[in-house]
Design an enzyme around this catalytic site. Structure first.
Site, PDB file in Angstrom:
ATOM      1  N   ARG A  70      -6.298   5.625   2.551  1.00  0.00           N
ATOM      2  CA  ARG A  70      -7.316   6.639   2.294  1.00  0.00           C
ATOM      3  C   ARG A  70      -6.723   7.970   1.845  1.00  0.00           C
ATOM      4  O   ARG A  70      -5.668   8.390   2.329  1.00  0.00           O
ATOM      5  CB  ARG A  70      -8.167   6.844   3.555  1.00  0.00           C
ATOM      6  CG  ARG A  70      -8.971   5.605   3.918  1.00  0.00           C
ATOM      7  CD  ARG A  70      -9.591   5.685   5.304  1.00  0.00           C
ATOM      8  NE  ARG A  70     -10.437   4.507   5.535  1.00  0.00           N
ATOM      9  CZ  ARG A  70      -9.991   3.342   6.029  1.00  0.00           C
ATOM     10  NH1 ARG A  70      -8.703   3.198   6.348  1.00  0.00           N
ATOM     11  NH2 ARG A  70     -10.816   2.327   6.190  1.00  0.00           N
ATOM     12  N   HIS A  95      -7.939   2.731  -1.150  1.00  0.00           N
ATOM     13  CA  HIS A  95      -7.196   1.720  -1.920  1.00  0.00           C
ATOM     14  C   HIS A  95      -7.276   1.937  -3.432  1.00  0.00           C
ATOM     15  O   HIS A  95      -7.351   0.990  -4.209  1.00  0.00           O
ATOM     16  CB  HIS A  95      -7.684   0.321  -1.572  1.00  0.00           C
ATOM     17  CG  HIS A  95      -7.435  -0.092  -0.157  1.00  0.00           C
ATOM     18  ND1 HIS A  95      -6.304   0.290   0.548  1.00  0.00           N
ATOM     19  CD2 HIS A  95      -8.179  -0.849   0.715  1.00  0.00           C
ATOM     20  CE1 HIS A  95      -6.358  -0.219   1.772  1.00  0.00           C
ATOM     21  NE2 HIS A  95      -7.472  -0.898   1.897  1.00  0.00           N
ATOM     22  N   HIS A 164      -2.583  -6.521   0.804  1.00  0.00           N
ATOM     23  CA  HIS A 164      -3.601  -6.500   1.858  1.00  0.00           C
ATOM     24  C   HIS A 164      -3.948  -7.915   2.330  1.00  0.00           C
ATOM     25  O   HIS A 164      -5.116  -8.217   2.601  1.00  0.00           O
ATOM     26  CB  HIS A 164      -4.854  -5.786   1.340  1.00  0.00           C
ATOM     27  CG  HIS A 164      -5.713  -5.203   2.418  1.00  0.00           C
ATOM     28  ND1 HIS A 164      -6.249  -5.955   3.434  1.00  0.00           N
ATOM     29  CD2 HIS A 164      -6.138  -3.936   2.639  1.00  0.00           C
ATOM     30  CE1 HIS A 164      -6.979  -5.177   4.229  1.00  0.00           C
ATOM     31  NE2 HIS A 164      -6.912  -3.952   3.766  1.00  0.00           N
ATOM     32  N   ASP A 221      -7.588  -0.565  13.436  1.00  0.00           N
ATOM     33  CA  ASP A 221      -7.457  -0.149  12.038  1.00  0.00           C
ATOM     34  C   ASP A 221      -6.638   1.127  12.083  1.00  0.00           C
ATOM     35  O   ASP A 221      -7.165   2.240  12.019  1.00  0.00           O
ATOM     36  CB  ASP A 221      -8.833   0.095  11.410  1.00  0.00           C
ATOM     37  CG  ASP A 221      -8.752   0.226   9.888  1.00  0.00           C
ATOM     38  OD1 ASP A 221      -7.620   0.189   9.350  1.00  0.00           O
ATOM     39  OD2 ASP A 221      -9.800   0.367   9.243  1.00  0.00           O
ATOM     40  N   GLU A 285      -0.176  -3.935   6.682  1.00  0.00           N
ATOM     41  CA  GLU A 285      -0.017  -3.327   5.368  1.00  0.00           C
ATOM     42  C   GLU A 285       1.115  -2.297   5.389  1.00  0.00           C
ATOM     43  O   GLU A 285       0.907  -1.154   5.803  1.00  0.00           O
ATOM     44  CB  GLU A 285      -1.319  -2.649   4.950  1.00  0.00           C
ATOM     45  CG  GLU A 285      -2.540  -3.550   5.006  1.00  0.00           C
ATOM     46  CD  GLU A 285      -3.818  -2.752   5.129  1.00  0.00           C
ATOM     47  OE1 GLU A 285      -4.112  -1.945   4.205  1.00  0.00           O
ATOM     48  OE2 GLU A 285      -4.531  -2.913   6.140  1.00  0.00           O
TER      49      GLU A 285
END
Length: 320
Positions: A70, A95, A164, A221, A285
């Site tokens: 982000r 992304h 991803h 996350d 990631e």
């Protein structure tokens, strides 16, 4: 444009390993791991193998860019110039935007046992300065799947490329019982929009302490700050499926790694080689820090003409 199964590219490795790719987002669509009890297990979850699938996951298995993760306010300032980016997650860009690299068709070729994808991103693409020439080479060597990503630019810009892919080492069910280990003593606290607040925090006494392996157990996350920093190839995370002992290590040259546990997965998400349910796969990631273009204290994401961006990811498998 869709990519039917017959358009996929297969790479066969040693020990029965097999990877399947699609030009859609330079995507890893499937990865087969042998078992001692019979046929192989397909361990990649949710990769649709096609672009703009209304019933698919738009990012699963793809290379995300020009800036993965982000960027707050969908803008950043570089060398005194502010660049406005099209937002695609509230007021943020995620992304690389709605037409980021994971949502584009890449050119593909096979060379020397590798599957090589190339993409030319023009100056101004999704708001980013500079024409960016990107190469992504996947290969299988021994029990390792690797991805070498490089990029050059015609103007100063920011770059953060990652893959991803979602993994499930059992190939079915949810991944909350997988054991996870992340060599990170710090993490980036975030606000309600998942934008880092700036200063790093210690993992001690928090649910973000994965320095010793333990079950994933709940939703994540989150960006973890790897103790090794940026530079030589180093361990980013280790995941173990406790029933079978199958193990995946993710190695990277970047300073951080994002753990996401597929909270949005539902059976409505279609993929050619897997079924989805909530928490069916985990994404690890490797990256620089989220919102790095707006945080001078974070590892730089700036790429200038004459330089080459380079990020290597290795997925090392064992226990089969």
């Amino acid at each position: 444009m869709t990519h039917p199964v017959e358009d996929f590219i297969t790479l066969d490795g040693d020990n029965g390993l097999k990877a399947v790719f699609s030009p859609a987002g330079a995507q890893l669509v499937a990865f087969y791991v042998p078992t001692s009890s019979g046929g192989p297990v397909q361990t990649v979850i949710g990769s649709p193998g096609r672009l703009n699938a209304p019933d698919g996951d738009g990012w699963a298995g793809t290379i995300c860019g020009r800036f993965a993760n982000r960027i707050a306010g969908a803008s950043f300032t570089l060398d005194g110039t502010t660049y406005r980016l099209p937002a695609n997650e509230g007021s943020k860009q995620l992304h690389g935007g709605a037409n980021g690299f994971g949502h584009l068709n890449w050119e593909v070729e096979r060379a020397s046992g590798e599957v090589v994808f190339r993409l030319d991103s023009p100056d101004g693409d999704m708001g980013f300065p500079g024409a960016l020439a990107v190469k992504a080479a996947y290969g299988l060597k021994g029990q390792t799947l690797y991805l070498e990503m490089t990029a050059t630019t015609t103007k100063p810009t920011v770059v953060n490329l990652t893959n991803h892919v979602y993994w499930n080492l059992l190939g079915k069910g949810d991944i909350l019982g997988h054991l996870m280990q992340i060599p990170a003593s710090r993490y980036t606290p975030v606000d309600a929009d998942l934008i880092p607040l700036g200063p790093l925090a210690d993992v001690v006494g928090t649910r973000f302490d994965f320095r010793e392996k333990r079950p994933i157990a709940g939703p994540y996350d989150q960006n973890f700050v790897l103790d090794a920093g940026r530079g030589e190839l180093h361990l980013g995370a280790r995941a173990i499926e406790p029933v079978t002992g199958r193990t995946l290590e993710v190695w990277t040259t970047e300073p951080a790694i994002q753990l996401y546990t597929g909270e949005h997965f539902t059976p409505a998400i279609k993929a050619p080689f897997s079924e989805q349910l909530k928490n069916a796969g985990f994404a690890l990631e490797p990256q620089t820090f989220p919102n790095a273009p707006n945080e001078p204290s974070y590892p730089s994401s700036v790429l200038r003409p004459g330089e080459t961006y380079r990020h290597r990811i290795e997925w090392r498998f064992s226990g089969f």
